[in-house]
Design a protein around this motif. Sequence first.
Motif, PDB file in Angstrom:
ATOM      1  N   ARG A 110       0.836  -1.201   0.000  1.00 32.88           N
ATOM      2  CA  ARG A 110       0.000   0.000   0.000  1.00 32.88           C
ATOM      3  C   ARG A 110       0.871   1.252   0.000  1.00 32.88           C
ATOM      4  NH1 ARG A 110      -5.173  -0.865   2.239  1.00 32.88           N
ATOM      5  NH2 ARG A 110      -5.496   1.366   1.899  1.00 32.88           N
ATOM      6  N   ALA A 127       1.270   4.734   1.331  1.00 29.35           N
ATOM      7  CA  ALA A 127       0.749   5.190   2.617  1.00 29.35           C
ATOM      8  C   ALA A 127       1.388   6.507   3.028  1.00 29.35           C
ATOM      9  CB  ALA A 127       1.015   4.142   3.695  1.00 29.35           C
ATOM     10  N   ASP A 146       1.141   4.863   7.360  1.00 34.61           N
ATOM     11  CA  ASP A 146       2.173   3.837   7.297  1.00 34.61           C
ATOM     12  C   ASP A 146       2.160   2.974   8.553  1.00 34.61           C
ATOM     13  OD1 ASP A 146       3.184   5.812   9.006  1.00 34.61           O
ATOM     14  OD2 ASP A 146       5.096   6.020   7.972  1.00 34.61           O
ATOM     15  N   LEU A 159      -1.210   0.654   8.585  1.00 35.80           N
ATOM     16  CA  LEU A 159      -1.234  -0.329   7.509  1.00 35.80           C
ATOM     17  C   LEU A 159      -0.163  -1.402   7.701  1.00 35.80           C
ATOM     18  CD1 LEU A 159      -1.912   2.038   4.495  1.00 35.80           C
ATOM     19  CD2 LEU A 159      -3.446   0.264   5.369  1.00 35.80           C
ATOM     20  N   LEU A 160       1.000  -1.008   8.217  1.00 39.64           N
ATOM     21  CA  LEU A 160       2.031  -1.999   8.519  1.00 39.64           C
ATOM     22  C   LEU A 160       1.524  -2.965   9.577  1.00 39.64           C
ATOM     23  CD1 LEU A 160       4.652  -2.905  10.380  1.00 39.64           C
ATOM     24  CD2 LEU A 160       4.955  -2.855   7.912  1.00 39.64           C
ATOM     25  N   TYR A 174       0.452  -5.093   5.817  1.00 42.94           N
ATOM     26  CA  TYR A 174       0.829  -4.646   4.486  1.00 42.94           C
ATOM     27  C   TYR A 174       2.267  -4.135   4.457  1.00 42.94           C
ATOM     28  CZ  TYR A 174      -4.150  -4.660   3.263  1.00 42.94           C
ATOM     29  OH  TYR A 174      -5.453  -5.030   3.036  1.00 42.94           O
ATOM     30  N   THR A 182       4.352  -1.135   3.353  1.00 45.83           N
ATOM     31  CA  THR A 182       3.988   0.271   3.132  1.00 45.83           C
ATOM     32  C   THR A 182       5.089   0.976   2.356  1.00 45.83           C
ATOM     33  OG1 THR A 182       4.940   1.010   5.238  1.00 45.83           O
ATOM     34  CG2 THR A 182       2.617   0.355   5.237  1.00 45.83           C
ATOM     35  N   THR A 198       6.092   4.922   1.262  1.00 47.35           N
ATOM     36  CA  THR A 198       5.784   6.317   1.533  1.00 47.35           C
ATOM     37  C   THR A 198       6.772   7.232   0.824  1.00 47.35           C
ATOM     38  OG1 THR A 198       4.953   5.715   3.735  1.00 47.35           O
ATOM     39  CG2 THR A 198       5.457   8.038   3.351  1.00 47.35           C
TER      40      THR A 198
END
Length: 245
Positions: A174, A176, A214, A217-218, A222, A224, A226
């Motif tokens: 993702r 992020a 970030d 989602l981590l 996922y 991430t 950025t």
Amino acid sequence: MHILLVNDDGIHSPGLRLLAQALHGTGRQVTVVAPDRERSAVGHGITLRDPLFVQGFDWEGIPAYSCSGTPADCTQLGLMALTRDSVDLVVSGPNRGLNLAGDLQYSGTVAAALEGAKKGRKAMALSAPREADQAVVARVFLRLLDQLEVEQDVAHMLNINVPALPYQEIKGVRWAPQGSSLWLGGYEERRAPDGRRYFWCTSGPCRSEEAESDFSLLQAGYVTVTPLTYQMTHREVFPGRELTL
């Protein structure tokens, strides 16, 4: 593609050598410059008034160097003194420990990548929890690198964090935004054997309540990615009022 590989965990970090060999195995040219010891959380400091001692190694055809300075010093030396061919990409890591949210200002890993961006090179930072399988981290990074159009997808640098999961259990990747986190550690007061008073930094958990960052989602499993920049001006919040003397 010529990659300058740096880190803040030091030249003897197993993950550094594993990633160098993995990149080299894909036919990419790799040069390694890393601190001679762990230099985590030193931020973006550089050495101005002390000499930088360098020792060379040969990692099965990969030129590698240890440096007595900071992670940012390693990037500068790598770009300006230790590579003969032009460097296309600076990769910092893999770091043993996440670099997310409010930790980025402290991170030597992120600083080493940002130093590459300041020097006009595309850059990436790679981090994962200490318990992560370094082979999985390297596999994830190679997979991302194969998909990215570096010239188009990287303005200055990308900050990549990989969860400590088996490859098959990672939920995906993702893009992020950087989140914000509150460090819950503190300082423990102690006494040295000679009676002197000192304080020991105690690490504590980080707290973040932001969704789709970030950090969150981590935690959800996922990888991430950025985008970061070394430019610090907050252009969106210039006040409208005029100031006078």
